[in-house]
Every structure is written in C-alpha cells, then in structure tokens.
Design a protein around this motif. Structure first.
Motif, PDB file in Angstrom:
ATOM      1  N   MET A  27       0.808  -1.216   0.000  1.00  0.00           N
ATOM      2  CA  MET A  27       0.000   0.000   0.000  1.00  0.00           C
ATOM      3  C   MET A  27       0.847   1.275   0.000  1.00  0.00           C
ATOM      4  SD  MET A  27      -3.132  -0.902  -0.262  1.00  0.00           S
ATOM      5  CE  MET A  27      -4.051   0.525   0.223  1.00  0.00           C
ATOM      6  N   ALA A  28       2.145   1.152  -0.122  1.00  0.00           N
ATOM      7  CA  ALA A  28       3.012   2.331  -0.125  1.00  0.00           C
ATOM      8  C   ALA A  28       2.686   3.247  -1.304  1.00  0.00           C
ATOM      9  CB  ALA A  28       4.475   1.908  -0.166  1.00  0.00           C
ATOM     10  N   TRP A  29       2.101   2.709  -2.351  1.00  0.00           N
ATOM     11  CA  TRP A  29       1.750   3.516  -3.511  1.00  0.00           C
ATOM     12  C   TRP A  29       0.786   4.638  -3.145  1.00  0.00           C
ATOM     13  CZ3 TRP A  29      -3.199   4.201  -5.205  1.00  0.00           C
ATOM     14  CH2 TRP A  29      -4.167   3.283  -4.759  1.00  0.00           C
ATOM     15  N   VAL A  30      -0.013   4.436  -2.105  1.00  0.00           N
ATOM     16  CA  VAL A  30      -0.988   5.454  -1.715  1.00  0.00           C
ATOM     17  C   VAL A  30      -0.279   6.752  -1.341  1.00  0.00           C
ATOM     18  CG1 VAL A  30      -2.810   6.058  -0.071  1.00  0.00           C
ATOM     19  CG2 VAL A  30      -2.683   3.739  -0.983  1.00  0.00           C
ATOM     20  N   ASN A  31       0.822   6.641  -0.611  1.00  0.00           N
ATOM     21  CA  ASN A  31       1.586   7.844  -0.252  1.00  0.00           C
ATOM     22  C   ASN A  31       2.102   8.551  -1.493  1.00  0.00           C
ATOM     23  OD1 ASN A  31       1.256   7.630   2.510  1.00  0.00           O
ATOM     24  ND2 ASN A  31       3.082   6.374   2.771  1.00  0.00           N
ATOM     25  N   ARG A  32       2.597   7.790  -2.460  1.00  0.00           N
ATOM     26  CA  ARG A  32       3.109   8.400  -3.704  1.00  0.00           C
ATOM     27  C   ARG A  32       1.959   9.041  -4.485  1.00  0.00           C
ATOM     28  NH1 ARG A  32       7.635  10.081  -4.503  1.00  0.00           N
ATOM     29  NH2 ARG A  32       7.943   9.319  -6.592  1.00  0.00           N
ATOM     30  N   TYR A  33       0.813   8.411  -4.473  1.00  0.00           N
ATOM     31  CA  TYR A  33      -0.359   8.964  -5.147  1.00  0.00           C
ATOM     32  C   TYR A  33      -0.748  10.299  -4.506  1.00  0.00           C
ATOM     33  CZ  TYR A  33      -5.212   9.573  -6.568  1.00  0.00           C
ATOM     34  OH  TYR A  33      -6.393  10.091  -7.037  1.00  0.00           O
ATOM     35  N   LEU A  34      -0.794  10.327  -3.180  1.00  0.00           N
ATOM     36  CA  LEU A  34      -1.127  11.567  -2.484  1.00  0.00           C
ATOM     37  C   LEU A  34      -0.070  12.639  -2.720  1.00  0.00           C
ATOM     38  CD1 LEU A  34      -2.501  10.090   0.852  1.00  0.00           C
ATOM     39  CD2 LEU A  34      -3.817  11.066  -1.049  1.00  0.00           C
ATOM     40  N   GLU A  35       1.180  12.218  -2.823  1.00  0.00           N
ATOM     41  CA  GLU A  35       2.259  13.157  -3.135  1.00  0.00           C
ATOM     42  C   GLU A  35       2.037  13.767  -4.522  1.00  0.00           C
ATOM     43  OE1 GLU A  35       7.036  13.048  -4.078  1.00  0.00           O
ATOM     44  OE2 GLU A  35       6.198  11.466  -2.833  1.00  0.00           O
ATOM     45  N   ALA A  36       1.649  12.945  -5.475  1.00  0.00           N
ATOM     46  CA  ALA A  36       1.387  13.438  -6.830  1.00  0.00           C
ATOM     47  C   ALA A  36       0.250  14.448  -6.825  1.00  0.00           C
ATOM     48  CB  ALA A  36       1.066  12.277  -7.766  1.00  0.00           C
ATOM     49  N   ARG A  37      -0.784  14.170  -6.054  1.00  0.00           N
ATOM     50  CA  ARG A  37      -1.908  15.101  -5.964  1.00  0.00           C
ATOM     51  C   ARG A  37      -1.467  16.426  -5.359  1.00  0.00           C
ATOM     52  NH1 ARG A  37      -7.121  13.194  -6.812  1.00  0.00           N
ATOM     53  NH2 ARG A  37      -7.371  15.431  -6.950  1.00  0.00           N
ATOM     54  N   ALA A  38      -0.589  16.363  -4.350  1.00  0.00           N
ATOM     55  CA  ALA A  38      -0.068  17.584  -3.726  1.00  0.00           C
ATOM     56  C   ALA A  38       0.795  18.364  -4.718  1.00  0.00           C
ATOM     57  CB  ALA A  38       0.728  17.234  -2.472  1.00  0.00           C
ATOM     58  N   LEU A  39       1.610  17.657  -5.484  1.00  0.00           N
ATOM     59  CA  LEU A  39       2.434  18.316  -6.493  1.00  0.00           C
ATOM     60  C   LEU A  39       1.562  19.019  -7.525  1.00  0.00           C
ATOM     61  CD1 LEU A  39       5.118  15.531  -6.981  1.00  0.00           C
ATOM     62  CD2 LEU A  39       5.565  17.849  -6.131  1.00  0.00           C
ATOM     63  N   GLU A  40       0.497  18.351  -7.938  1.00  0.00           N
ATOM     64  CA  GLU A  40      -0.426  18.966  -8.887  1.00  0.00           C
ATOM     65  C   GLU A  40      -1.039  20.230  -8.285  1.00  0.00           C
ATOM     66  OE1 GLU A  40      -4.663  18.108 -11.124  1.00  0.00           O
ATOM     67  OE2 GLU A  40      -3.839  16.587  -9.800  1.00  0.00           O
ATOM     68  N   SER A  41      -1.476  20.138  -7.056  1.00  0.00           N
ATOM     69  CA  SER A  41      -2.082  21.303  -6.387  1.00  0.00           C
ATOM     70  C   SER A  41      -1.100  22.456  -6.268  1.00  0.00           C
ATOM     71  CB  SER A  41      -2.570  20.918  -4.985  1.00  0.00           C
ATOM     72  OG  SER A  41      -3.640  20.021  -5.087  1.00  0.00           O
ATOM     73  N   ALA A  42       0.173  22.126  -6.100  1.00  0.00           N
ATOM     74  CA  ALA A  42       1.209  23.156  -5.985  1.00  0.00           C
ATOM     75  C   ALA A  42       1.645  23.693  -7.345  1.00  0.00           C
ATOM     76  CB  ALA A  42       2.417  22.597  -5.228  1.00  0.00           C
ATOM     77  N   GLY A  43       1.107  23.119  -8.415  1.00  0.00           N
ATOM     78  CA  GLY A  43       1.437  23.597  -9.749  1.00  0.00           C
ATOM     79  C   GLY A  43       2.629  22.927 -10.394  1.00  0.00           C
ATOM     80  N   ASP A  44       3.186  21.916  -9.761  1.00  0.00           N
ATOM     81  CA  ASP A  44       4.345  21.208 -10.320  1.00  0.00           C
ATOM     82  C   ASP A  44       3.842  20.001 -11.129  1.00  0.00           C
ATOM     83  OD1 ASP A  44       6.795  20.139 -10.955  1.00  0.00           O
ATOM     84  OD2 ASP A  44       7.591  20.249  -8.903  1.00  0.00           O
ATOM     85  N   ILE A  45       3.284  20.305 -12.283  1.00  0.00           N
ATOM     86  CA  ILE A  45       2.609  19.293 -13.096  1.00  0.00           C
ATOM     87  C   ILE A  45       3.587  18.239 -13.613  1.00  0.00           C
ATOM     88  CG2 ILE A  45       1.155  18.922 -15.133  1.00  0.00           C
ATOM     89  CD1 ILE A  45      -0.149  20.486 -12.746  1.00  0.00           C
ATOM     90  N   ASP A  46       4.771  18.648 -14.045  1.00  0.00           N
ATOM     91  CA  ASP A  46       5.736  17.682 -14.568  1.00  0.00           C
ATOM     92  C   ASP A  46       6.107  16.636 -13.521  1.00  0.00           C
ATOM     93  OD1 ASP A  46       5.757  18.855 -17.077  1.00  0.00           O
ATOM     94  OD2 ASP A  46       7.457  20.155 -16.594  1.00  0.00           O
ATOM     95  N   ARG A  47       6.382  17.081 -12.304  1.00  0.00           N
ATOM     96  CA  ARG A  47       6.715  16.124 -11.239  1.00  0.00           C
ATOM     97  C   ARG A  47       5.506  15.291 -10.852  1.00  0.00           C
ATOM     98  NH1 ARG A  47       9.422  18.720  -6.333  1.00  0.00           N
ATOM     99  NH2 ARG A  47       9.196  16.612  -5.527  1.00  0.00           N
TER     100      ARG A  47
END
Length: 127
Positions: A27-47
């Motif tokens: 289930m570690a992928w969930v943390n990475r998924y949430l990280e991706a959502r946070a990056l998107e919210s912060a405007g870092d679309i490429d990351r």
C-alpha cells in the motif's frame, strides 16, 4: 481554582495513507499517489506526472492514479498518452461515466468526433 478537565486531543483527519495504507505491505503507492496530488495542487505538473507514472507502473489496476494521470496528460496536451490511460480506465471500469466523458474530450482534440460521440453516449447511458 477551577478544576481542569481533560479533553481528548482531536485526532488528525485521516487520509487513505493513514487508514490502513502506508503501513500495510503493498500500500506504499498510496503515499506516492497523495504526493502526486499535492504536487499537482502546488502547480508542479511535470513532477506530478512523473510520480503518477511511477504509481501506475506499481499498481496498474488501480483506477484513480490512472485516471488522474490521463487528466494531467490532457492538461499538458499529451493527447495520445491521455487517450491510452483514460481509455484503459473506461474499459476496466465501464460504469465510470467520468472516464467515458474524458475519453470523448480527448478524441475531440484528436479530431475524431464520431468516435467521441460513442463515448458520450456511453456516459449518458450511465446516468
């Protein structure tokens, strides 16, 4: 002097990662998924895209990361990649009207209005 009453400290709001997520094997992928959502919210679309690509490689059958990756590909005009991800979601989860609508939008961008119409009809049939 007043007596002090002890109130329980409010528990932090739990996310998927806290609710049986990050501590369970697989289930570690969930943390990475949430990280991706946070990056998107912060405007870092490429990351955010790179992180979601990693998540999708790890858990290819999970709906949310694949759908979100398709949406981000659309946002950066990577339409063939968006179509691949969103079409896959719409086929694996045929009751997902949002995926069908997003496939239709991408197909319109790719100049395929007749095929887009079939996905619009599919989405309407689900409502």
């Amino acid at each position: 002097m007043r007596s002090q009453t002890h109130r329980p400290v409010p528990e932090k709001r739990k996310t998927k990662a806290h609710v049986g997520g990050a501590t369970q094997p697989g289930m570690a992928w969930v943390n990475r998924y949430l990280e991706a959502r946070a990056l998107e919210s912060a405007g870092d679309i490429d990351r955010a895209i790179r992180t979601l690509e990693e998540v999708v490689r790890t858990v290819p059958n999970e709906q949310a990361p694949r759908f979100d990756l398709g949406i981000l590909y659309t946002r950066v005009r990577r339409y063939p990649d968006a179509l691949r991800e969103l079409y896959d979601v719409s086929e694996r989860f045929p009751n997902d009207g949002k995926a069908a609508v997003e496939v239709a939008k991408v197909l319109l961008r790719l100049g395929q209005p007749k095929l887009a119409l079939t996905f619009v009809r599919r989405a309407l049939a689900l409502d």
